[in-house]
Design an enzyme around this catalytic site. Structure first.
Site, PDB file in Angstrom:
ATOM      1  N   THR A 123       0.955  -1.271   0.011  1.00 45.42           N
ATOM      2  CA  THR A 123       0.059  -0.258   0.158  1.00 45.42           C
ATOM      3  C   THR A 123       0.930   1.318  -0.128  1.00 45.42           C
ATOM      4  O   THR A 123       1.940   1.121   0.601  1.00 45.42           O
ATOM      5  CB  THR A 123      -0.839  -0.151   1.201  1.00 45.42           C
ATOM      6  N   ASP A 124       0.223   2.536  -0.401  1.00 46.51           N
ATOM      7  CA  ASP A 124       1.137   3.589  -0.510  1.00 46.51           C
ATOM      8  C   ASP A 124       0.988   4.317   0.883  1.00 46.51           C
ATOM      9  O   ASP A 124       1.641   5.185   1.255  1.00 46.51           O
ATOM     10  CB  ASP A 124       0.234   4.726  -1.209  1.00 46.51           C
ATOM     11  N   GLU A 125       0.178   3.592   1.964  1.00 47.55           N
ATOM     12  CA  GLU A 125       0.241   3.978   3.282  1.00 47.55           C
ATOM     13  C   GLU A 125       1.717   3.877   3.849  1.00 47.55           C
ATOM     14  O   GLU A 125       1.947   4.531   4.988  1.00 47.55           O
ATOM     15  CB  GLU A 125      -1.034   3.209   4.096  1.00 47.55           C
ATOM     16  N   TYR A 150      -1.753  -0.558  11.045  1.00 48.88           N
ATOM     17  CA  TYR A 150      -1.953  -1.281   9.638  1.00 48.88           C
ATOM     18  C   TYR A 150      -0.615  -1.087   8.725  1.00 48.88           C
ATOM     19  O   TYR A 150      -0.106  -1.972   8.334  1.00 48.88           O
ATOM     20  CB  TYR A 150      -3.056  -0.900   9.050  1.00 48.88           C
ATOM     21  N   LYS A 154       2.202  -3.463   7.293  1.00 50.68           N
ATOM     22  CA  LYS A 154       2.631  -3.605   5.951  1.00 50.68           C
ATOM     23  C   LYS A 154       4.090  -3.293   5.437  1.00 50.68           C
ATOM     24  O   LYS A 154       4.673  -3.968   4.714  1.00 50.68           O
ATOM     25  CB  LYS A 154       1.657  -2.797   5.033  1.00 50.68           C
TER      26      LYS A 154
HETATM   27  P1  NAD Z   1      -9.769  -7.503   2.456  1.00 50.72           P
HETATM   28  O1  NAD Z   1      -9.667  -7.310   3.869  1.00 50.72           O
HETATM   29  O2  NAD Z   1     -10.912  -7.347   1.685  1.00 50.72           O
HETATM   30  O3  NAD Z   1      -9.266  -9.200   2.012  1.00 50.72           O
HETATM   31  C1  NAD Z   1      -8.451  -9.771   2.743  1.00 50.72           C
HETATM   32  C2  NAD Z   1      -8.389 -11.405   2.422  1.00 50.72           C
HETATM   33  O4  NAD Z   1      -6.970 -11.757   3.278  1.00 50.72           O
HETATM   34  C3  NAD Z   1      -9.877 -11.740   3.179  1.00 50.72           C
HETATM   35  O5  NAD Z   1     -10.123 -12.675   1.966  1.00 50.72           O
HETATM   36  C4  NAD Z   1      -9.036 -12.664   4.271  1.00 50.72           C
HETATM   37  O6  NAD Z   1     -10.193 -13.690   4.665  1.00 50.72           O
HETATM   38  C5  NAD Z   1      -7.854 -13.111   4.044  1.00 50.72           C
HETATM   39  N1  NAD Z   1      -6.927 -13.289   5.462  1.00 50.72           N
HETATM   40  C6  NAD Z   1      -6.645 -12.391   6.303  1.00 50.72           C
HETATM   41  N2  NAD Z   1      -6.136 -12.820   7.240  1.00 50.72           N
HETATM   42  C7  NAD Z   1      -5.685 -14.041   6.700  1.00 50.72           C
HETATM   43  C8  NAD Z   1      -4.707 -15.043   7.047  1.00 50.72           C
HETATM   44  N3  NAD Z   1      -4.021 -15.298   8.232  1.00 50.72           N
HETATM   45  N4  NAD Z   1      -4.428 -16.179   6.262  1.00 50.72           N
HETATM   46  C9  NAD Z   1      -5.005 -16.250   5.179  1.00 50.72           C
HETATM   47  N5  NAD Z   1      -5.950 -15.386   4.642  1.00 50.72           N
HETATM   48  C10 NAD Z   1      -6.218 -14.166   5.364  1.00 50.72           C
HETATM   49  O7  NAD Z   1      -8.459  -6.512   1.755  1.00 50.72           O
HETATM   50  P2  NAD Z   1      -8.184  -5.978   0.263  1.00 50.72           P
HETATM   51  O8  NAD Z   1      -8.886  -4.558   0.534  1.00 50.72           O
HETATM   52  O9  NAD Z   1      -8.544  -6.989  -0.955  1.00 50.72           O
HETATM   53  O10 NAD Z   1      -6.630  -5.970   0.228  1.00 50.72           O
HETATM   54  C11 NAD Z   1      -5.806  -7.015  -0.309  1.00 50.72           C
HETATM   55  C12 NAD Z   1      -4.446  -6.485  -0.051  1.00 50.72           C
HETATM   56  O11 NAD Z   1      -3.922  -5.346  -0.734  1.00 50.72           O
HETATM   57  C13 NAD Z   1      -3.750  -6.399   1.322  1.00 50.72           C
HETATM   58  O12 NAD Z   1      -2.767  -7.037   1.449  1.00 50.72           O
HETATM   59  C14 NAD Z   1      -3.946  -4.667   1.511  1.00 50.72           C
HETATM   60  O13 NAD Z   1      -2.928  -4.454   2.277  1.00 50.72           O
HETATM   61  C15 NAD Z   1      -3.730  -4.214   0.000  1.00 50.72           C
HETATM   62  N6  NAD Z   1      -4.090  -3.231  -0.277  1.00 50.72           N
HETATM   63  C16 NAD Z   1      -5.332  -2.795  -0.232  1.00 50.72           C
HETATM   64  C17 NAD Z   1      -5.791  -1.650  -0.872  1.00 50.72           C
HETATM   65  C18 NAD Z   1      -7.270  -1.057  -0.437  1.00 50.72           C
HETATM   66  O14 NAD Z   1      -7.675  -0.013  -1.182  1.00 50.72           O
HETATM   67  N7  NAD Z   1      -8.117  -2.031  -0.102  1.00 50.72           N
HETATM   68  C19 NAD Z   1      -4.951  -0.639  -1.138  1.00 50.72           C
HETATM   69  C20 NAD Z   1      -3.690  -1.012  -1.136  1.00 50.72           C
HETATM   70  C21 NAD Z   1      -3.234  -2.134  -0.674  1.00 50.72           C
HETATM   71  P1  TYD Z   2     -10.595   4.000   4.375  1.00 44.13           P
HETATM   72  O1  TYD Z   2     -11.391   3.554   3.258  1.00 44.13           O
HETATM   73  O2  TYD Z   2     -10.534   3.412   5.762  1.00 44.13           O
HETATM   74  O3  TYD Z   2      -9.167   3.927   3.676  1.00 44.13           O
HETATM   75  P2  TYD Z   2      -7.749   4.517   4.341  1.00 44.13           P
HETATM   76  O4  TYD Z   2      -7.932   4.940   5.626  1.00 44.13           O
HETATM   77  O5  TYD Z   2      -6.844   3.104   4.504  1.00 44.13           O
HETATM   78  O6  TYD Z   2      -7.207   5.362   3.272  1.00 44.13           O
HETATM   79  O7  TYD Z   2     -10.731   5.518   4.448  1.00 44.13           O
HETATM   80  C1  TYD Z   2     -10.696   6.160   3.273  1.00 44.13           C
HETATM   81  C2  TYD Z   2     -10.861   7.652   3.912  1.00 44.13           C
HETATM   82  O8  TYD Z   2     -12.004   8.093   4.409  1.00 44.13           O
HETATM   83  C3  TYD Z   2      -9.841   8.134   4.923  1.00 44.13           C
HETATM   84  O9  TYD Z   2      -9.302   9.540   5.083  1.00 44.13           O
HETATM   85  C4  TYD Z   2     -10.805   7.993   6.249  1.00 44.13           C
HETATM   86  C5  TYD Z   2     -12.271   8.700   5.915  1.00 44.13           C
HETATM   87  N1  TYD Z   2     -13.211   7.527   6.623  1.00 44.13           N
HETATM   88  C6  TYD Z   2     -14.261   8.438   6.985  1.00 44.13           C
HETATM   89  O10 TYD Z   2     -14.265   9.626   7.021  1.00 44.13           O
HETATM   90  N2  TYD Z   2     -15.314   7.855   7.530  1.00 44.13           N
HETATM   91  C7  TYD Z   2     -15.279   6.561   7.554  1.00 44.13           C
HETATM   92  O11 TYD Z   2     -16.408   5.973   8.127  1.00 44.13           O
HETATM   93  C8  TYD Z   2     -14.400   5.844   7.015  1.00 44.13           C
HETATM   94  C9  TYD Z   2     -14.269   4.051   7.149  1.00 44.13           C
HETATM   95  C10 TYD Z   2     -13.294   6.261   6.474  1.00 44.13           C
END
Ligand code: NAD
Ligand code: TYD
Length: 337
Positions: A123-125, A150, A154
């Site tokens: 992630t960019d975070e 988080y 990561k």
């Molecule tokens: P998500 O929370 O929707 O899904 C995570 C999945 O991992 C779930 O299916 C869960 O059951 C599985 N999981 C969790 N712990 C596990 C374990 N111990 N063993 C096996 N499986 C396990 O997450 P997402 O939003 O699809 O994100 C996927 C990846 O992308 C993550 O690594 C996250 O850090 C990264 N990412 C997400 C975003 C975003 O915007 N959602 C952005 C950048 C990077």
């Molecule tokens: P989120 O989807 O949790 O992603 P991340 O924090 O990993 O970027 O949140 C996106 C943005 O929205 C972040 O600035 C937090 C804000 N946010 C709210 O204002 N209200 C909410 O209920 C949630 C979940 C997020």
């Protein structure tokens, strides 16, 4: 090619599996997922009978289960993680366990089984927070400065992946992407939370002043970026993957969603801010564009509208997900909102 996809029942992982089966039908996919609250096999209903797809329920922290799953695998695509910042503030230990220790177990087994490619989704975070007035963006050379449990977990996993490349010669690539949106995203994240709350006629909780900025990437663009990296990425390299938005803040995002659904801005409720809330993420994706020829193709406004339509047309999916566990989490996080 035989791929092991970890976390394939989550939001991005399931979109990736659907994308991969459509675009590479000759490949075999093993989906390895613990099925935490965020994992949902409903996402994969359309492919569950495909002969090239199989599912293993397992924990990436369990060396025996991972050892077995890794047999004859050519490439690992590692999505599995605890992924929600707010939950990491409530309970950091699950994040360290899965994101750091789980990644280390996977890396050990990838070395043992001599996998040809290990792609780690990050992630960019991990880069921390930009100021609103800054003109700079995150890129592959930005120093790590994670600020939530988080992002710290990561960052730890990214460092381990690079260390296994240097120390054990494991062929790796990493992508650090911005915030994804699209179908099958768990409604704890901001965009699906806002859409589904509006559809339930509930208020949308906006943290602090709502002027926090995220870079939004449509999930299919992300899947195509991972495909591009798997095909053409260089061993040991990191790629930043971002979308087409330019500094759009949370209030603007909510107003767009309200507008699509024809609802009034009085549905916004300002709530207590997230501790340590990162002000702005903005990502420079010129490396993957110049070196590998990838760029995002999905315009934010158009695909936000399509995403809203998806949640409108798939109410059973998210109503099932907003169940007992979700309700407990929601109450703890938002009180009566
Ligand atoms: P998500 O929370 O929707 O899904 C995570 C999945 O991992 C779930 O299916 C869960 O059951 C599985 N999981 C969790 N712990 C596990 C374990 N111990 N063993 C096996 N499986 C396990 O997450 P997402 O939003 O699809 O994100 C996927 C990846 O992308 C993550 O690594 C996250 O850090 C990264 N990412 C997400 C975003 C975003 O915007 N959602 C952005 C950048 C990077
Ligand atoms: P989120 O989807 O949790 O992603 P991340 O924090 O990993 O970027 O949140 C996106 C943005 O929205 C972040 O600035 C937090 C804000 N946010 C709210 O204002 N209200 C909410 O209920 C949630 C979940 C997020």
């Amino acid at each position: 090619m035989k791929l092991l996809v970890t976390g394939g029942a989550g939001f991005i992982g399931s979109n990736f599996i659907l994308y991969w089966i459509k675009n590479h039908p000759e490949d075999t996919i093993v989906n390895f997922d613990k099925l935490t609250y965020a994992g949902n096999l409903e996402n994969l209903k359309s492919v569950e009978k495909n002969k090239n797809y199989s599912f293993i329920q397992g924990d990436i922290c369990d060396p025996k289960a991972v050892d077995k799953a890794m047999e004859n695998i050519n490439a690992v695509v590692h999505f599995a993680a605890e992924s929600h910042v707010d939950r990491s503030i409530i309970n950091p230990s699950d994040f360290v366990e899965t994101n750091v220790l789980g990644t280390q177990v996977l890396l050990d087994m990838a070395v043992k089984h001599k996998v040809e490619k290990f792609h780690h989704i990050s992630t960019d975070e991990v880069f921390g927070s930009l100021k609103l007035e800054d003109t700079n963006l995150f890129n592959e050379r930005t120093n790590y400065n994670p600020r939530s449990p988080y992002s710290a977990s990561k960052a730890g996993s990214d460092h381990l992946v690079r260390a296994y490349n240097t120390t054990y010669g494991l062929p790796i690539t990493i992508s650090n992407s911005s915030n994804n949106f699209g179908p099958y995203q768990f409604p704890e994240k901001f965009i699906p939370l806002a859409i589904t709350n509006i559809l339930e006629n509930k208020k949308i909780p906006v943290y602090g002043d709502g002027l926090y900025v995220r870079d939004w990437l449509y999930v299919e663009d992300h899947c195509r970026a991972i495909d591009t990296i798997l095909q053409k990425g260089k061993n040991g390299e990191t790629y930043c993957v971002g979308g087409l938005t330019e500094d759009i803040n949370n209030l603007e995002v909510v107003k767009k969603i309200l507008n699509i659904l024809g609802k009034h801005e009085n549905m916004i409720e300002y709530v207590k801010d997230r501790p340590g809330h990162d002000r702005r993420y903005s990502l420079d994706w010129s490396k993957i564009k110049n070196e590998l020829g990838w760029k995002p193709m999905h315009d934010f406004d158009e695909w936000l509208e399509k995403t809203v339509d998806w949640y409108k047309n798939n109410q059973d999916w998210w109503k099932n997900v907003k169940n007992g566990e979700y309700k407990r989490y929601y109450k703890r996080q938002y009180g009566s909102v």
